[in-house]
Design an enzyme around this catalytic site. Structure first.
Site: not given
Length: 213
Positions: A119, A159
């Site tokens: 992430h 991301c």
């Protein structure tokens, strides 16, 4: 999105042009040619950090498929030595990257590669604890003295922000961009750049989410 093997191949197409059957030789950063030497065995060393399970964030389902694709391309097809680490928190991520970049085994290999699957946001890549490791710090650690003059590939499969990119509507209008080919040749620099020979691949543009299939 899940990394496709074809995408990985395109990223390094211009770098890896020499077959593995070429005899082993010591790599040289002073080789006066227009492409990087790719004759060492292993051809390069790669570290993969695969974060799937987090303390308070969503599980990254399917990330193991990305790792399998990376291993198939870099190990099976390109002859890299690959080290995989899984579910690292902030401190362990930092330690793993720094130790790997300093490893003397890079002195006898022609290329370096690092891939972090996790992430992330606009501040950095998250460890399993949820704390971000800044991208700039990672790039700084990778530019170690062991790796001067060697091609370095860094892949951030994460991301880069919270915004959603819905794309744009294409039109038939074509725009031409002229490239200025003039270069300054009056004087040569005394020092090399602090960041060189480095290809950085991000899964999304800055500020945007990275979607998965």
């Amino acid at each position: 999105q899940i990394i496709k093997q074809e995408v990985i191949k395109e990223c390094i197409k211009s770098i890896t042009t020499t077959p593995l059957q070429t005899p082993l030789r010591e790599p040289s950063i002073d080789c006066p040619i227009d492409r990087y030497p790719m004759k060492s065995r292993p051809r390069g060393n790669m570290l993969i950090i695969n974060n799937i399970d987090f303390d308070s964030l969503e599980k990254r389902e399917g990330s193991d498929i990305d790792v399998e694709n990376l291993q198939n391309v870099f190990c099976t097809q390109l002859g890299f030595n690959i080290e995989v680490k899984k579910n690292l928190d902030y401190n362990n991520m930092r330690s793993a990257i720094q130790s790997f970049a300093k490893d003397p085994k890079h002195l006898t290999a022609d290329m370096f590669a690092l891939c972090i699957l996790s992430h992330g946001n606009d501040r950095g890549i998250k460890g399993t604890c949820g704390v971000e490791l800044e991208r700039d710090k990672i790039i700084e650690w990778v530019n170690h003295s062991n790796l001067i003059g060697k091609p370095k590939l860094i892949i951030f499969q994460a991301c880069s922000g919270d915004s959603a990119d819905f794309g744009i509507t294409k039109t038939d209008t074509e725009t031409e961009t002229k490239i200025d080919t003039e270069t300054e040749t009056d004087c040569a620099p005394r020092y090399g750049p602090s960041l060189e020979d480095t290809l950085i691949v991000n899964a999304s543009n800055p500020g945007f989410k990275s979607y998965r299939d």
